[in-house]
Scaffold this motif. Structure first.
Motif, short mmCIF file in Angstrom:
data_model
loop_
_atom_site.label_atom_id
_atom_site.label_comp_id
_atom_site.label_asym_id
_atom_site.label_seq_id
_atom_site.Cartn_x
_atom_site.Cartn_y
_atom_site.Cartn_z
N ILE A 25 0.84 -1.21 0.00
CA ILE A 25 0.00 0.00 0.00
C ILE A 25 0.87 1.25 0.00
O ILE A 25 0.62 2.21 -0.74
CB ILE A 25 -0.96 0.00 1.20
N VAL A 26 1.91 1.25 0.82
CA VAL A 26 2.77 2.43 0.91
C VAL A 26 3.59 2.62 -0.35
O VAL A 26 3.77 3.75 -0.83
CB VAL A 26 3.68 2.32 2.16
N GLY A 29 0.68 2.89 -3.50
CA GLY A 29 -0.42 3.84 -3.31
C GLY A 29 0.09 5.24 -3.04
O GLY A 29 1.26 5.45 -2.71
N THR A 31 -0.26 7.59 -0.50
CA THR A 31 -0.76 7.76 0.86
C THR A 31 -0.68 9.20 1.35
O THR A 31 -1.25 9.52 2.37
CB THR A 31 0.01 6.85 1.84
N ARG A 32 0.03 10.05 0.62
CA ARG A 32 0.11 11.45 1.05
C ARG A 32 -1.21 12.17 0.84
O ARG A 32 -1.58 13.03 1.63
CB ARG A 32 1.21 12.17 0.28
N ASN A 34 -4.25 10.41 0.05
CA ASN A 34 -5.39 9.55 0.31
C ASN A 34 -5.36 9.09 1.77
O ASN A 34 -4.59 8.22 2.14
CB ASN A 34 -5.36 8.34 -0.63
N GLN A 37 -6.12 5.18 2.37
CA GLN A 37 -4.99 4.27 2.19
C GLN A 37 -4.02 4.36 3.36
O GLN A 37 -3.50 3.36 3.82
CB GLN A 37 -4.25 4.58 0.89
N ARG A 38 -3.79 5.56 3.83
CA ARG A 38 -2.89 5.75 4.97
C ARG A 38 -3.44 5.05 6.22
O ARG A 38 -2.71 4.39 6.96
CB ARG A 38 -2.66 7.23 5.22
N ALA A 41 -3.05 1.27 5.83
CA ALA A 41 -1.64 0.90 6.00
C ALA A 41 -1.24 0.95 7.49
O ALA A 41 -0.53 0.06 7.97
CB ALA A 41 -0.75 1.82 5.19
#
Length: 62
Positions: A25-26, A29, A31-32, A34, A37-38, A41
């Protein structure tokens, strides 16, 4: 009754799979931007950390 070896192997499998899922995911994806997603994770990392503690305690028992 379930043997300790089966419990240990299931714990190892869940720990490795959740750590791998968090890593994917990290890496793949964004993650910054979304937050969903963060959050997923972070939860996967928490599951992996709890699994690592469970593995350590199971190794102490045996």
């Amino acid at each position: 009754m379930v043997s300790l070896q089966i419990v240990f192997m299931v714990t190892v499998f869940i720990t490795i799979s959740s750590a791998l899922a968090a890593t994917c995911i990290v890496i793949f994806g964004d993650t910054r931007r979304n937050a969903g997603q963060r959050s997923v994770a972070e939860k996967m990392v928490q599951i992996a950390a709890i699994g690592a503690a469970a593995i350590a305690s199971l190794l102490v028992i045996t």
